[in-house]
Design a protein around this motif. Structure first.
Motif, PDB file in Angstrom:
ATOM      1  N   ILE A 175       4.647   3.335   8.057  1.00 57.68           N
ATOM      2  CA  ILE A 175       5.990   3.396   8.647  1.00 57.68           C
ATOM      3  C   ILE A 175       6.682   4.690   8.224  1.00 57.68           C
ATOM      4  O   ILE A 175       7.291   5.390   9.047  1.00 57.68           O
ATOM      5  CB  ILE A 175       6.817   2.174   8.212  1.00 57.68           C
ATOM      6  CG1 ILE A 175       6.212   0.889   8.775  1.00 57.68           C
ATOM      7  CG2 ILE A 175       8.274   2.315   8.660  1.00 57.68           C
ATOM      8  CD1 ILE A 175       6.844  -0.384   8.217  1.00 57.68           C
ATOM      9  N   CYS A 176       6.578   4.998   6.952  1.00 58.77           N
ATOM     10  CA  CYS A 176       7.179   6.233   6.443  1.00 58.77           C
ATOM     11  C   CYS A 176       6.584   7.458   7.124  1.00 58.77           C
ATOM     12  O   CYS A 176       7.308   8.397   7.489  1.00 58.77           O
ATOM     13  CB  CYS A 176       6.971   6.315   4.931  1.00 58.77           C
ATOM     14  SG  CYS A 176       7.520   7.838   4.174  1.00 58.77           S
TER      15      CYS A 176
ATOM     16  N   TYR B 282       8.093   7.981  10.491  1.00 56.33           N
ATOM     17  CA  TYR B 282       9.470   8.483  10.403  1.00 56.33           C
ATOM     18  C   TYR B 282       9.494   9.959  10.027  1.00 56.33           C
ATOM     19  O   TYR B 282      10.330  10.723  10.531  1.00 56.33           O
ATOM     20  CB  TYR B 282      10.280   7.654   9.401  1.00 56.33           C
ATOM     21  CG  TYR B 282      11.003   6.500  10.046  1.00 56.33           C
ATOM     22  CD1 TYR B 282      12.346   6.605  10.396  1.00 56.33           C
ATOM     23  CD2 TYR B 282      10.334   5.309  10.321  1.00 56.33           C
ATOM     24  CE1 TYR B 282      13.007   5.547  11.004  1.00 56.33           C
ATOM     25  CE2 TYR B 282      10.986   4.246  10.923  1.00 56.33           C
ATOM     26  CZ  TYR B 282      12.323   4.367  11.262  1.00 56.33           C
ATOM     27  OH  TYR B 282      12.978   3.323  11.864  1.00 56.33           O
TER      28      TYR B 282
ATOM     29  N   VAL C  64      13.585   2.976   4.883  1.00 60.01           N
ATOM     30  CA  VAL C  64      12.188   3.407   4.971  1.00 60.01           C
ATOM     31  C   VAL C  64      11.707   3.921   3.612  1.00 60.01           C
ATOM     32  O   VAL C  64      10.566   3.652   3.199  1.00 60.01           O
ATOM     33  CB  VAL C  64      12.033   4.494   6.050  1.00 60.01           C
ATOM     34  CG1 VAL C  64      10.629   5.102   6.010  1.00 60.01           C
ATOM     35  CG2 VAL C  64      12.311   3.915   7.426  1.00 60.01           C
TER      36      VAL C  64
END
Length: 490
Positions: A178-179, A182, A213
């Motif tokens: 997820i990071c 982003y 995040v």
């Protein structure tokens, strides 16, 4: 010189895979091959570190492939990578020599040493990654190549430990992914940049989202650093052969987790973006709690390897507290403790492994008076225990002092919590380590007598122990210089 970095990653991966095809039956031949590969790669890793320090990161950078603007697979060590690179370059050959003796009675040595060598290359890839994409790929590949080592015995306990390891690691991978996505949207490049890679013009209006995040990715990378509540895989993994647990708990996996957290904070989101926010409060509080939790659990464990495993849970969060402080002093303290903890904890696990391998003793209460039969092993255990406790002038003192000072200096309540946790943990560390030392040297009068067949470990085990004890002393003498050198990186 650019090829040095790539060679330090690819050479052991290829050389380790050769063992799966070759499958030598002659133990001496296999051991010579394994030691030769490890020594050559240690030279490559250390040469890369030296060239980076001497000539700069551009001299050792190597771009392998570009899949898009952001997804570039490349190696380019910087000064921060030198610390981790030197740790693995020095300690891997020591572990190899120790493993030759230990693994003689474990079976399936070709498979073990094949994955053992491959892991060396993958961890070098983590240390010398140039960006978050490369770090992520190597980080997850490490899970795959260390899983067979954790499950080496393939009994019920090993299989259960392997399942936990994979489950926790994949959960962490999902959070880190997820990071990564982003970063692709809010950064111009994924290349490591001290101070952070976020484009603040793109971040505007999304601050809370990105802080969420950050917290998720902190725990994602923190899985391998055994942050609570994602710590359970690490004590379970103590069922693996001691050379594996020594690597998992002291050098490879757990230090990769701590190193990745450092990259995330200082080279990803940036301290200026995070400092003083609720996100910092959460991660700093979680690390401080883990320090305390690991120490309490270690104090309760009668099984020596599990006691050391929970001690690792605690001490890794010393490092996470230091990085979560988000200051130059915290950075220096965390990196210094990475060095000292690696050498100290691998020494302690080697001692526990020597006791288990030579005399089949696992529980502290079985070891009354063992120093009479194993003077070298018990002597090294005492020295490493004192260093872990932070007794001056041994190296653990200056790293812990630096972390506690950095925590108190930030004038933010989680920092005070972190400093308090370190103080209480130091007391608990003294109790759970000295209780073993007392057992070695001051047996109970009504305790079980030592068996005549108890004996010291062979030279392939005691040799690495003596080397590591000397290294603890040398690093302790050089601790102030090391701290100044690391402080000069930022």
């Amino acid at each position: 010189m650019n090829y040095l970095t790539l060679l330090s990653v690819l050479f052991p991966i290829v050389a380790g895979a050769v063992l799966f095809v070759w499958r030598p039956q002659d133990r001496k031949l296999r051991n010579r091959y394994t030691l030769s590969v490890v020594l050559v790669n240690s030279l490559l890793v250390l040469a890369t570190a030296y060239c980076t320090w001497r000539f700069g990161s551009e001299a050792t950078a190597f771009r392998v492939a570009a899949f898009s603007k952001h997804l570039v697979f490349a190696f380019g060590p910087d000064k921060a990578a030198l610390v981790f690179g030197c740790i693995i370059g020095v300690l891997w050959p020591v572990t190899t020599v120790y493993a030759f003796s230990y693994m003689e009675h474990e079976g399936r040595e070709n498979m073990f040493f094949g994955f053992f060598i491959i892991t060396f290359g993958v961890v070098a890839g983590i240390a010398y990654s140039a960006n978050f994409f490369t770090l992520y790929l190597c980080y997850e590949f490490m899970t795959l190549v260390t899983l067979p080592l954790v499950m080496h015995s393939m009994d019920a306990r090993a299989k259960s430990a392997g399942k936990k390891y994979v489950l926790y690691s994949m959960t962490g991978a999902a959070l880190v992914f997820i990071c990564l996505m982003y970063f692709c949207n809010f950064a111009d490049s994924l290349d490591f940049t001290y101070g952070g890679i976020l484009n603040m013009s793109l971040v505007a209006g999304h601050e809370k989202e990105l802080m969420t995040v950050f917290v998720l990715s902190f725990f994602g990378f923190g899985v391998k650093a055994a942050i609570f509540p994602f710590h359970r895989w690490l004590p379970a993994a103590s069922v693996a052969p001691t050379p594996v647990t020594a690597l998992l708990h002291a050098v490879a996996v757990v230090k990769s987790g701590a190193f990745a957290v450092m990259r995330l904070i200082y080279f990803g989101f940036g301290c200026d973006f995070l400092r003083g926010t609720w996100a910092q409060a959460i991660v700093l509080s979680a690390a401080a709690f883990t320090v305390m939790f690991g120490s309490v659990m270690s104090f309760r464990m009668p099984h020596l390897k599990r006691r050391l495993a929970y001690s690792t849970v605690s001490n890794l969060s010393y490092i996470l507290v230091a990085f979560a402080v988000m200051s130059p002093v915290g950075f220096a303290g965390g990196m210094l403790h990475m060095i000292f903890h690696a050498v100290i904890k691998i020494s302690l696990f080697f001692c526990a492994g020597a006791i288990l391998h030579s005399n089949e003793l696992e529980y502290v209460y079985e070891m009354d008076g063992l120093a009479k039969k194993m003077p070298v092993t018990c002597g090294v255990f005492v020295l490493a225990s004192l260093a872990l406790m932070g007794i001056p002038p041994l190296g653990g003192f200056i790293s812990k002092w630096t972390i506690a000072t950095a925590s108190a200096d930030i004038a933010f309540w989680p920092g005070y919590l972190g400093a308090a946790a370190l103080i209480v943990s130091a007391i608990l560390t003294t109790l759970y380590m000295m209780s073993v030392v007392v057992c070695f040297y001051f047996p109970l009068k009504n305790g079980a007598p030592l068996k005549d067949e108890y004996h010291e470990a062979d030279g392939r085990m005691t040799g690495p122990l003596i080397f590591l004890s000397a290294l603890i002393v040398v690093l302790s003498v050089a601790s102030a210089s090391l701290l100044n050198w690391i402080g000069g990186m930022v």
